[in-house]
Design a protein around this motif. Sequence first.
Motif, PDB file in Angstrom:
ATOM      1  N   PHE A 150     -24.828  -2.515   4.349  1.00  0.00           N
ATOM      2  CA  PHE A 150     -25.283  -3.287   5.503  1.00  0.00           C
ATOM      3  C   PHE A 150     -24.164  -4.165   6.050  1.00  0.00           C
ATOM      4  CE2 PHE A 150     -27.698  -6.942   7.405  1.00  0.00           C
ATOM      5  CZ  PHE A 150     -28.234  -6.231   8.464  1.00  0.00           C
ATOM      6  N   TYR A 151     -23.173  -4.458   5.212  1.00  0.00           N
ATOM      7  CA  TYR A 151     -22.059  -5.292   5.687  1.00  0.00           C
ATOM      8  C   TYR A 151     -21.283  -4.592   6.794  1.00  0.00           C
ATOM      9  CZ  TYR A 151     -18.261  -8.650   5.693  1.00  0.00           C
ATOM     10  OH  TYR A 151     -17.357  -9.608   6.083  1.00  0.00           O
ATOM     11  N   LEU A 152     -21.286  -3.258   6.794  1.00  0.00           N
ATOM     12  CA  LEU A 152     -20.655  -2.530   7.895  1.00  0.00           C
ATOM     13  C   LEU A 152     -21.274  -2.947   9.224  1.00  0.00           C
ATOM     14  CD1 LEU A 152     -20.512   1.092   6.424  1.00  0.00           C
ATOM     15  CD2 LEU A 152     -18.561  -0.423   6.825  1.00  0.00           C
ATOM     16  N   THR A 153     -22.606  -3.046   9.217  1.00  0.00           N
ATOM     17  CA  THR A 153     -23.321  -3.450  10.419  1.00  0.00           C
ATOM     18  C   THR A 153     -23.033  -4.903  10.753  1.00  0.00           C
ATOM     19  OG1 THR A 153     -25.081  -1.855  10.012  1.00  0.00           O
ATOM     20  CG2 THR A 153     -25.615  -3.703  11.439  1.00  0.00           C
ATOM     21  N   LEU A 154     -23.093  -5.769   9.758  1.00  0.00           N
ATOM     22  CA  LEU A 154     -22.844  -7.192   9.993  1.00  0.00           C
ATOM     23  C   LEU A 154     -21.436  -7.429  10.545  1.00  0.00           C
ATOM     24  CD1 LEU A 154     -24.412  -8.732   6.764  1.00  0.00           C
ATOM     25  CD2 LEU A 154     -25.295  -8.960   9.084  1.00  0.00           C
ATOM     26  N   ALA A 155     -20.475  -6.680  10.022  1.00  0.00           N
ATOM     27  CA  ALA A 155     -19.080  -6.920  10.392  1.00  0.00           C
ATOM     28  C   ALA A 155     -18.802  -6.639  11.858  1.00  0.00           C
ATOM     29  CB  ALA A 155     -18.155  -6.084   9.508  1.00  0.00           C
ATOM     30  N   VAL A 156     -19.558  -5.717  12.453  1.00  0.00           N
ATOM     31  CA  VAL A 156     -19.291  -5.390  13.852  1.00  0.00           C
ATOM     32  C   VAL A 156     -20.205  -6.138  14.820  1.00  0.00           C
ATOM     33  CG1 VAL A 156     -18.386  -3.099  13.326  1.00  0.00           C
ATOM     34  CG2 VAL A 156     -20.823  -3.366  13.856  1.00  0.00           C
ATOM     35  N   LEU A 157     -21.090  -6.975  14.303  1.00  0.00           N
ATOM     36  CA  LEU A 157     -21.956  -7.740  15.193  1.00  0.00           C
ATOM     37  C   LEU A 157     -21.150  -8.701  16.057  1.00  0.00           C
ATOM     38  CD1 LEU A 157     -25.120  -8.867  13.181  1.00  0.00           C
ATOM     39  CD2 LEU A 157     -25.021  -7.312  15.118  1.00  0.00           C
ATOM     40  N   LEU A 169     -22.375  -4.005  19.251  1.00  0.00           N
ATOM     41  CA  LEU A 169     -23.821  -3.962  19.085  1.00  0.00           C
ATOM     42  C   LEU A 169     -24.311  -2.526  18.976  1.00  0.00           C
ATOM     43  CD1 LEU A 169     -26.004  -6.107  18.850  1.00  0.00           C
ATOM     44  CD2 LEU A 169     -26.403  -5.897  21.312  1.00  0.00           C
ATOM     45  N   ARG A 170     -23.714  -1.645  19.756  1.00  0.00           N
ATOM     46  CA  ARG A 170     -24.073  -0.222  19.684  1.00  0.00           C
ATOM     47  C   ARG A 170     -23.780   0.348  18.295  1.00  0.00           C
ATOM     48  NH1 ARG A 170     -23.704   4.133  24.188  1.00  0.00           N
ATOM     49  NH2 ARG A 170     -25.187   3.253  25.646  1.00  0.00           N
ATOM     50  N   LEU A 171     -22.595   0.077  17.794  1.00  0.00           N
ATOM     51  CA  LEU A 171     -22.231   0.601  16.485  1.00  0.00           C
ATOM     52  C   LEU A 171     -23.150   0.062  15.395  1.00  0.00           C
ATOM     53  CD1 LEU A 171     -18.331   0.435  16.663  1.00  0.00           C
ATOM     54  CD2 LEU A 171     -19.777   2.477  16.797  1.00  0.00           C
ATOM     55  N   ASP A 219     -19.544  11.060   3.347  1.00  0.00           N
ATOM     56  CA  ASP A 219     -20.343  11.393   4.520  1.00  0.00           C
ATOM     57  C   ASP A 219     -20.651  10.152   5.351  1.00  0.00           C
ATOM     58  OD1 ASP A 219     -20.474  14.156   4.128  1.00  0.00           O
ATOM     59  OD2 ASP A 219     -22.113  13.959   2.697  1.00  0.00           O
ATOM     60  N   VAL A 220     -20.825   9.019   4.677  1.00  0.00           N
ATOM     61  CA  VAL A 220     -20.992   7.755   5.415  1.00  0.00           C
ATOM     62  C   VAL A 220     -19.757   7.491   6.269  1.00  0.00           C
ATOM     63  CG1 VAL A 220     -21.189   5.245   5.204  1.00  0.00           C
ATOM     64  CG2 VAL A 220     -22.590   6.719   3.763  1.00  0.00           C
ATOM     65  N   TYR A 221     -18.574   7.656   5.677  1.00  0.00           N
ATOM     66  CA  TYR A 221     -17.334   7.438   6.420  1.00  0.00           C
ATOM     67  C   TYR A 221     -17.224   8.410   7.598  1.00  0.00           C
ATOM     68  CZ  TYR A 221     -15.782   4.607   2.419  1.00  0.00           C
ATOM     69  OH  TYR A 221     -15.675   3.649   1.458  1.00  0.00           O
ATOM     70  N   ARG A 222     -17.656   9.645   7.371  1.00  0.00           N
ATOM     71  CA  ARG A 222     -17.607  10.645   8.452  1.00  0.00           C
ATOM     72  C   ARG A 222     -18.517  10.238   9.603  1.00  0.00           C
ATOM     73  NH1 ARG A 222     -21.210  14.438   9.435  1.00  0.00           N
ATOM     74  NH2 ARG A 222     -22.139  14.288   7.351  1.00  0.00           N
ATOM     75  N   LEU A 223     -19.723   9.788   9.288  1.00  0.00           N
ATOM     76  CA  LEU A 223     -20.667   9.374  10.321  1.00  0.00           C
ATOM     77  C   LEU A 223     -20.158   8.139  11.059  1.00  0.00           C
ATOM     78  CD1 LEU A 223     -23.957   9.862   8.268  1.00  0.00           C
ATOM     79  CD2 LEU A 223     -23.193  11.272  10.188  1.00  0.00           C
ATOM     80  N   VAL A 224     -19.588   7.203  10.319  1.00  0.00           N
ATOM     81  CA  VAL A 224     -19.046   5.993  10.934  1.00  0.00           C
ATOM     82  C   VAL A 224     -17.895   6.340  11.870  1.00  0.00           C
ATOM     83  CG1 VAL A 224     -17.744   3.878  10.445  1.00  0.00           C
ATOM     84  CG2 VAL A 224     -19.819   4.391   9.143  1.00  0.00           C
ATOM     85  N   ALA A 225     -16.992   7.178  11.404  1.00  0.00           N
ATOM     86  CA  ALA A 225     -15.827   7.540  12.225  1.00  0.00           C
ATOM     87  C   ALA A 225     -16.253   8.304  13.473  1.00  0.00           C
ATOM     88  CB  ALA A 225     -14.847   8.362  11.398  1.00  0.00           C
ATOM     89  N   GLY A 226     -17.135   9.259  13.318  1.00  0.00           N
ATOM     90  CA  GLY A 226     -17.557  10.062  14.458  1.00  0.00           C
ATOM     91  C   GLY A 226     -18.295   9.252  15.498  1.00  0.00           C
ATOM     92  N   SER A 227     -19.183   8.363  15.057  1.00  0.00           N
ATOM     93  CA  SER A 227     -19.941   7.553  16.013  1.00  0.00           C
ATOM     94  C   SER A 227     -19.066   6.499  16.673  1.00  0.00           C
ATOM     95  CB  SER A 227     -21.131   6.885  15.312  1.00  0.00           C
ATOM     96  OG  SER A 227     -20.707   6.106  14.212  1.00  0.00           O
ATOM     97  N   THR A 228     -18.073   6.007  15.966  1.00  0.00           N
ATOM     98  CA  THR A 228     -17.152   5.033  16.566  1.00  0.00           C
ATOM     99  C   THR A 228     -16.370   5.683  17.699  1.00  0.00           C
ATOM    100  OG1 THR A 228     -16.947   3.831  14.469  1.00  0.00           O
ATOM    101  CG2 THR A 228     -15.237   3.455  16.118  1.00  0.00           C
TER     102      THR A 228
END
Length: 359
Positions: free
Chosen positions: A21-28, A280-282, A317-326
């Motif tokens: 969840f910190y991934l989400t918090l960090a980009v807020l 916010l989107r990320l 796979d988490v890293y892949r999803l994060v990179a692709g969506s970014t």
Amino acid sequence: MSNAVRADLLGPLLKRVSRSFYLTLAVLPAPMRDPVGLAYLLARAADTIADTSLIEPARRLSLLLALRAAVRGDRGEDTMHAIARVADEVAGQQALPDEKRLLESLGAALAVLGEFDAADRAAVVDIVATLTTGMEFDLRTFPSEDSGDVAALSDVSELDRYTYLVAGCVGEFWTKMTCAHLPRTFDEPQETVVARGVRFGKALQLTNILRDCSKDLRIGRCYLPTALLERHGLTPAALLASDASSRARPVLVELMATALAHYRAAADYTFSIPRSSIRLRLACLWPILIGLETLRLLAANDAWLDPEKISKVRRNDVYRLVAGSTAAACFDGVLRAWMERMIRDIEARLARPSSAVLA
């Protein structure tokens, strides 16, 4: 409250206990980060109290209610004594040092809450009160983890209410914080966006319930409603049998259809955020994609009720999803097509006979 203590609480400690969840918090966006982060810490502390099985449920409930009272502003002698007991009784039972430190830092967290402006403080109080109501429901509804008994929710409406209490309310809180701190984010009426935010949270929680069902059953908790199980000739106890995964697959299919409908609302929520609000989107895209990937694994898992075969998304796979969506954060067509492909793949897997599903 010193700046150093506050910075450590909402920085390194938050990062260590919030995991993904910190991934989400960090980009807020910065204005939202502290109230959302503190709400997470208080809720995480409450959850740790509620889940510490070495302490009897009645005592956990007493300490949980004391924390809720303290968050609401009760600084009476009995309440603060109970908060002190959390550090002694619950923190001492934690195997993870960061969980122990979080519980020992409750006084500091309450002090930070007192420093927020009135609107942020009220929002944090409200979300923590609602989340702890869900935890209270668990402690009052289910037997002790070592009892050997299993209890279940009664029907789908109770499951829906539960998913609101423990996650849908987070989508509501998140949206209201966005509207308060970034008031020009949404073009649609706030109540419309809030309703989608609630469904966003429900999608994530229903995913967690299905993923963790096998482990929850073995501590006496069945979140699959009795009425739904009975329609398919099942009981909560029957879900512990060796053939339960195949027999209960129709239940999985039905609840996953509900989850997917919620995810579509979550996608609409995300695409209502302007492309210029990339952070916010990320923060919304990542949990949606990770949640859908979890459902894809579940749909392909013939042994989804085997605690040794949990459908968990791999770190790579988490890293892949994060990179692709970014990379695609500003391209609505690309993102929507990606999500729809994932949803169609899940639906196709669910439509196959159990024996034909490929891992």
